[in-house]
Structures are given as C-alpha cells and as structure tokens.
Design a protein around this motif. Structure first.
Motif, PDB file in Angstrom:
ATOM      1  N   LEU A   1       0.828  -1.216   0.000  1.00 39.03           N
ATOM      2  CA  LEU A   1       0.000   0.000   0.000  1.00 39.03           C
ATOM      3  C   LEU A   1       0.857   1.259   0.000  1.00 39.03           C
ATOM      4  O   LEU A   1       0.369   2.346  -0.282  1.00 39.03           O
ATOM      5  CB  LEU A   1      -0.916   0.020   1.222  1.00 39.03           C
ATOM      6  CG  LEU A   1      -2.067  -0.981   1.227  1.00 39.03           C
ATOM      7  CD1 LEU A   1      -2.849  -0.868   2.534  1.00 39.03           C
ATOM      8  CD2 LEU A   1      -2.993  -0.771   0.034  1.00 39.03           C
ATOM      9  N   SER A   2       2.133   1.095   0.343  1.00 38.31           N
ATOM     10  CA  SER A   2       3.050   2.235   0.426  1.00 38.31           C
ATOM     11  C   SER A   2       4.322   1.898  -0.338  1.00 38.31           C
ATOM     12  O   SER A   2       4.900   0.827  -0.123  1.00 38.31           O
ATOM     13  CB  SER A   2       3.382   2.525   1.894  1.00 38.31           C
ATOM     14  OG  SER A   2       4.454   3.442   2.004  1.00 38.31           O
ATOM     15  N   PRO A   3       4.805   2.783  -1.223  1.00 34.22           N
ATOM     16  CA  PRO A   3       6.058   2.508  -1.938  1.00 34.22           C
ATOM     17  C   PRO A   3       7.238   2.395  -0.973  1.00 34.22           C
ATOM     18  O   PRO A   3       7.292   3.082   0.050  1.00 34.22           O
ATOM     19  CB  PRO A   3       6.223   3.733  -2.848  1.00 34.22           C
ATOM     20  CG  PRO A   3       4.847   4.308  -2.983  1.00 34.22           C
ATOM     21  CD  PRO A   3       4.161   4.036  -1.673  1.00 34.22           C
ATOM     22  N   ILE A   4       8.178   1.516  -1.283  1.00 37.11           N
ATOM     23  CA  ILE A   4       9.400   1.377  -0.500  1.00 37.11           C
ATOM     24  C   ILE A   4      10.278   2.601  -0.738  1.00 37.11           C
ATOM     25  O   ILE A   4      10.490   3.024  -1.875  1.00 37.11           O
ATOM     26  CB  ILE A   4      10.169   0.097  -0.897  1.00 37.11           C
ATOM     27  CG1 ILE A   4       9.359  -1.150  -0.509  1.00 37.11           C
ATOM     28  CG2 ILE A   4      11.553   0.065  -0.272  1.00 37.11           C
ATOM     29  CD1 ILE A   4       9.255  -1.396   0.984  1.00 37.11           C
ATOM     30  N   VAL A   5      10.799   3.189   0.349  1.00 38.79           N
ATOM     31  CA  VAL A   5      11.692   4.344   0.263  1.00 38.79           C
ATOM     32  C   VAL A   5      12.929   4.067   1.100  1.00 38.79           C
ATOM     33  O   VAL A   5      12.952   3.162   1.939  1.00 38.79           O
ATOM     34  CB  VAL A   5      10.989   5.635   0.746  1.00 38.79           C
ATOM     35  CG1 VAL A   5       9.867   6.031  -0.208  1.00 38.79           C
ATOM     36  CG2 VAL A   5      10.426   5.470   2.157  1.00 38.79           C
ATOM     37  N   ALA A   6      13.986   4.864   0.881  1.00 44.07           N
ATOM     38  CA  ALA A   6      15.255   4.642   1.579  1.00 44.07           C
ATOM     39  C   ALA A   6      15.112   4.810   3.084  1.00 44.07           C
ATOM     40  O   ALA A   6      15.699   4.063   3.868  1.00 44.07           O
ATOM     41  CB  ALA A   6      16.316   5.602   1.043  1.00 44.07           C
ATOM     42  N   ASP A   7      14.323   5.785   3.511  1.00 41.33           N
ATOM     43  CA  ASP A   7      14.105   6.042   4.940  1.00 41.33           C
ATOM     44  C   ASP A   7      12.710   5.554   5.317  1.00 41.33           C
ATOM     45  O   ASP A   7      11.718   6.130   4.865  1.00 41.33           O
ATOM     46  CB  ASP A   7      14.238   7.539   5.216  1.00 41.33           C
ATOM     47  CG  ASP A   7      13.999   7.884   6.687  1.00 41.33           C
ATOM     48  OD1 ASP A   7      13.797   6.950   7.500  1.00 41.33           O
ATOM     49  OD2 ASP A   7      14.016   9.084   7.016  1.00 41.33           O
ATOM     50  N   PRO A   8      12.594   4.496   6.135  1.00 41.08           N
ATOM     51  CA  PRO A   8      11.266   3.964   6.480  1.00 41.08           C
ATOM     52  C   PRO A   8      10.332   5.006   7.089  1.00 41.08           C
ATOM     53  O   PRO A   8       9.113   4.918   6.932  1.00 41.08           O
ATOM     54  CB  PRO A   8      11.582   2.860   7.494  1.00 41.08           C
ATOM     55  CG  PRO A   8      12.999   2.487   7.225  1.00 41.08           C
ATOM     56  CD  PRO A   8      13.683   3.732   6.767  1.00 41.08           C
ATOM     57  N   ALA A   9      10.902   5.989   7.778  1.00 39.29           N
ATOM     58  CA  ALA A   9      10.063   7.017   8.404  1.00 39.29           C
ATOM     59  C   ALA A   9       9.442   7.948   7.378  1.00 39.29           C
ATOM     60  O   ALA A   9       8.503   8.691   7.692  1.00 39.29           O
ATOM     61  CB  ALA A   9      10.891   7.822   9.408  1.00 39.29           C
ATOM     62  N   ALA A  10       9.975   7.939   6.156  1.00 38.54           N
ATOM     63  CA  ALA A  10       9.462   8.815   5.111  1.00 38.54           C
ATOM     64  C   ALA A  10       8.412   8.134   4.236  1.00 38.54           C
ATOM     65  O   ALA A  10       7.888   8.750   3.308  1.00 38.54           O
ATOM     66  CB  ALA A  10      10.613   9.307   4.237  1.00 38.54           C
ATOM     67  N   ALA A  11       8.097   6.875   4.517  1.00 36.82           N
ATOM     68  CA  ALA A  11       7.097   6.155   3.727  1.00 36.82           C
ATOM     69  C   ALA A  11       5.723   6.796   3.894  1.00 36.82           C
ATOM     70  O   ALA A  11       5.398   7.324   4.962  1.00 36.82           O
ATOM     71  CB  ALA A  11       7.048   4.692   4.159  1.00 36.82           C
ATOM     72  N   ARG A  12       4.929   6.748   2.844  1.00 36.91           N
ATOM     73  CA  ARG A  12       3.555   7.246   2.905  1.00 36.91           C
ATOM     74  C   ARG A  12       2.661   6.317   2.093  1.00 36.91           C
ATOM     75  O   ARG A  12       3.055   5.813   1.044  1.00 36.91           O
ATOM     76  CB  ARG A  12       3.445   8.675   2.349  1.00 36.91           C
ATOM     77  CG  ARG A  12       4.095   9.739   3.203  1.00 36.91           C
ATOM     78  CD  ARG A  12       3.406   9.900   4.557  1.00 36.91           C
ATOM     79  NE  ARG A  12       4.020  10.935   5.370  1.00 36.91           N
ATOM     80  CZ  ARG A  12       5.053  10.763   6.191  1.00 36.91           C
ATOM     81  NH1 ARG A  12       5.616   9.553   6.275  1.00 36.91           N
ATOM     82  NH2 ARG A  12       5.534  11.750   6.897  1.00 36.91           N
ATOM     83  N   VAL A  13       1.454   6.125   2.591  1.00 42.57           N
ATOM     84  CA  VAL A  13       0.493   5.274   1.887  1.00 42.57           C
ATOM     85  C   VAL A  13       0.201   5.864   0.507  1.00 42.57           C
ATOM     86  O   VAL A  13       0.291   7.093   0.309  1.00 42.57           O
ATOM     87  CB  VAL A  13      -0.795   5.133   2.721  1.00 42.57           C
ATOM     88  CG1 VAL A  13      -1.636   6.407   2.665  1.00 42.57           C
ATOM     89  CG2 VAL A  13      -1.620   3.943   2.266  1.00 42.57           C
ATOM     90  N   HIS A  14      -0.097   5.009  -0.453  1.00 43.15           N
ATOM     91  CA  HIS A  14      -0.493   5.460  -1.793  1.00 43.15           C
ATOM     92  C   HIS A  14      -1.642   6.459  -1.644  1.00 43.15           C
ATOM     93  O   HIS A  14      -2.601   6.207  -0.910  1.00 43.15           O
ATOM     94  CB  HIS A  14      -0.947   4.256  -2.610  1.00 43.15           C
ATOM     95  CG  HIS A  14      -1.162   4.543  -4.061  1.00 43.15           C
ATOM     96  ND1 HIS A  14      -2.218   5.296  -4.520  1.00 43.15           N
ATOM     97  CD2 HIS A  14      -0.451   4.176  -5.169  1.00 43.15           C
ATOM     98  CE1 HIS A  14      -2.162   5.378  -5.838  1.00 43.15           C
ATOM     99  NE2 HIS A  14      -1.101   4.701  -6.250  1.00 43.15           N
ATOM    100  N   PRO A  15      -1.564   7.594  -2.315  1.00 45.29           N
ATOM    101  CA  PRO A  15      -2.573   8.646  -2.094  1.00 45.29           C
ATOM    102  C   PRO A  15      -4.007   8.221  -2.369  1.00 45.29           C
ATOM    103  O   PRO A  15      -4.949   8.773  -1.796  1.00 45.29           O
ATOM    104  CB  PRO A  15      -2.129   9.766  -3.048  1.00 45.29           C
ATOM    105  CG  PRO A  15      -1.188   9.129  -4.025  1.00 45.29           C
ATOM    106  CD  PRO A  15      -0.537   8.010  -3.283  1.00 45.29           C
ATOM    107  N   ASP A  16      -4.196   7.233  -3.239  1.00 45.02           N
ATOM    108  CA  ASP A  16      -5.558   6.792  -3.571  1.00 45.02           C
ATOM    109  C   ASP A  16      -6.047   5.651  -2.676  1.00 45.02           C
ATOM    110  O   ASP A  16      -7.227   5.286  -2.735  1.00 45.02           O
ATOM    111  CB  ASP A  16      -5.621   6.322  -5.029  1.00 45.02           C
ATOM    112  CG  ASP A  16      -5.348   7.446  -6.017  1.00 45.02           C
ATOM    113  OD1 ASP A  16      -5.496   8.621  -5.622  1.00 45.02           O
ATOM    114  OD2 ASP A  16      -4.976   7.145  -7.158  1.00 45.02           O
ATOM    115  N   ALA A  17      -5.136   5.072  -1.876  1.00 44.41           N
ATOM    116  CA  ALA A  17      -5.496   3.860  -1.131  1.00 44.41           C
ATOM    117  C   ALA A  17      -6.643   4.064  -0.138  1.00 44.41           C
ATOM    118  O   ALA A  17      -7.571   3.239  -0.107  1.00 44.41           O
ATOM    119  CB  ALA A  17      -4.273   3.294  -0.416  1.00 44.41           C
TER     120      ALA A  17
END
Length: 256
Positions: free
Chosen positions: A21-37
């Motif tokens: 539901l959220s793209p993988i990013v380098a910093d886990p704290a910067a992850a965000r759910v897909h805007p449409d989810a």
C-alpha cells in the motif's frame, strides 16, 4: 477470484503495508500510503466482509504513515505481525518483550564491530529493525549481518524476520500467517485475498492456502524480491498495481 466476485460479503481482503500500500523508500520514516489507497479501501469495504492491513509496523506508525486510513469504515489494522490490533479507533496488544530494548542497546556496538556504515536501526516498539538500503553495499551488508543478528536474536529470545534489505528482530509466536488465519476464523470468511510484497508475507500466502477457502494471493512486484512473485496467483506492478486491482474489484462489485 470468482468466489470473491460472486459473494463479496464473505470475502476478507488482507493487505501488507510497506511495498504493497506504500512505496518502498530509503528512509522507512518517510514512507507514505499510496494517495488513492484510503478512498479505494473505503469503497471496497462497503462490499466485502472485512478489510485488514497486516503489517510488521506498529499500528500507530502505520496510521501515521497512512493519513486517511483512520477514516476508512470498518478497517482493521493488525500491527507487529498481529501482536497489536487497531479497530474502531482503539489499539490493543500486550506489552513489548524485555528482549527488544536489550537488543536495541546492543545493536550499535554490533554494527560498529562489523564496520558497517550507512546501516540504520529502526525502533518499532515491540521489535527492532536493521536496514541496509542506505549503505554503500546493501546486499553485502545484509549478508554480513545475518549470522550475528541470528545469534543476537537467540540470546534475547527473539526471532529474525528477513525483508527487503532489512532484518527485523521480534518476539516469536506470531507471524502474518497466524494473524490472518485467526482473523479469517473470527470473521467466518468464505473467501480471502491477500496482497504482499516481501518474504514476511510468505506466511500469509501459506495461510491462504491452508484456510481451504477460495483464495487469491497477490504480489506487489519488485526487482528486489522474486520469491513471492513465484508463489502468487497475480503479480501487479507495485502499490500502483495493488490499488488499481482493488479499484477494479470495487467496480466489478458495483456492476453486479
């Protein structure tokens, strides 16, 4: 999928968070759910038995990184692989095991002794994760860590959960498969779909098979992990593909 389409009120939809539901990013704290989810899950939830997010993240973190999820009617979040639960605005779960803070205190010394730079430690409350994504050699750092992390986990009564350039130390006795199985029984599910992206989701795939319910396993595909794609009924292109698939399901329900 046919059973879900014919009888949506009996279907449980289970979803991993990171990478699904959220793209993988380098910093886990910067992850965000897909805007449409959140909107898609809200629409989907109007038709199915239940929608549950099953994640290794603490519930509070998943909700923080998923703005709008807290407003999805009927959504259940099973955090820490099922040790925690959020439903109707309330979080429940046991206290964290003593081994977790002890491991977290020892990890900086371990990383220093191995000469690993750019490796980060994530405090997850009831678990602790070590990420190698930002190191100069992510795969090499991960390989270097596997044996000493396993020894550290055993010393403190924990288990190692591998992931996408991450090793997580957590308490034993619960995984995504067990959490999903308990939830399916609780909801008297007549069919199930589970979507995940990583090795930690294999247990949930196994639970779908073991349930003997009509079931669909979905892999949120990536170049980093192929083991899940090999086991999945459907492979989609990352979180965009997962959201698109759920939107198609909802459209099919609305037409029937």
């Amino acid at each position: 999928m046919e059973a879900i389409l014919k009888d949506p009120s009996g279907a449980v939809i289970g979803l991993d968070f990171d990478g699904t539901l959220s793209p993988i990013v380098a910093d886990p704290a910067a992850a965000r759910v897909h805007p449409d989810a959140p909107a898609v899950l809200a629409e989907l939830g109007a038709y199915v038995n239940a929608v549950a997010i099953v994640t290794g993240r603490p519930v509070a973190t998943a909700l923080e990184l998923g703005p709008g999820l807290e407003r999805v009617p009927g959504l259940v979040v099973l955090g820490h692989y099922g040790f925690e639960r959020w439903e109707n605005g309330r979080i429940s779960g046991p206290p964290p095991p003593a081994g977790v803070p002890r491991v977290e205190a020892e990890l900086p010394l371990l990383l220093d002794s191995l000469g690993l730079l750019g490796v980060t430690i994530e405090d997850k409350g009831r678990a602790v994760a070590v990420h190698t994504r930002r190191s100069a050699d992510p795969e090499g750092a991960l390989a270097k860590l596997r044996e000493p992390m396993a020894e550290l986990a055993a010393k403190h009564g924990l288990v190692v959960e591998p992931g996408r350039l991450v090793l997580e130390l957590r308490p034993p006795g619960m995984d995504k498969g067990h959490a999903l199985s308990l939830f399916l029984a609780e909801r008297d599910a007549r069919s199930v779909l589970f979507a995940g992206d990583d090795l930690g989701d294999l247990a949930a795939f196994d639970a779908v098979r073991a349930s003997e319910l009509p079931g669909v396993t979905v892999c949120s595909g990536s170049a980093e992990v192929t083991a899940l794609a090999d086991r999945a009924d459907i492979v989609v292109d990352g979180p965009d593909g997962v959201v698109a698939l759920l939107r198609e399901l909802t459209s099919a329900f609305s037409r029937s």
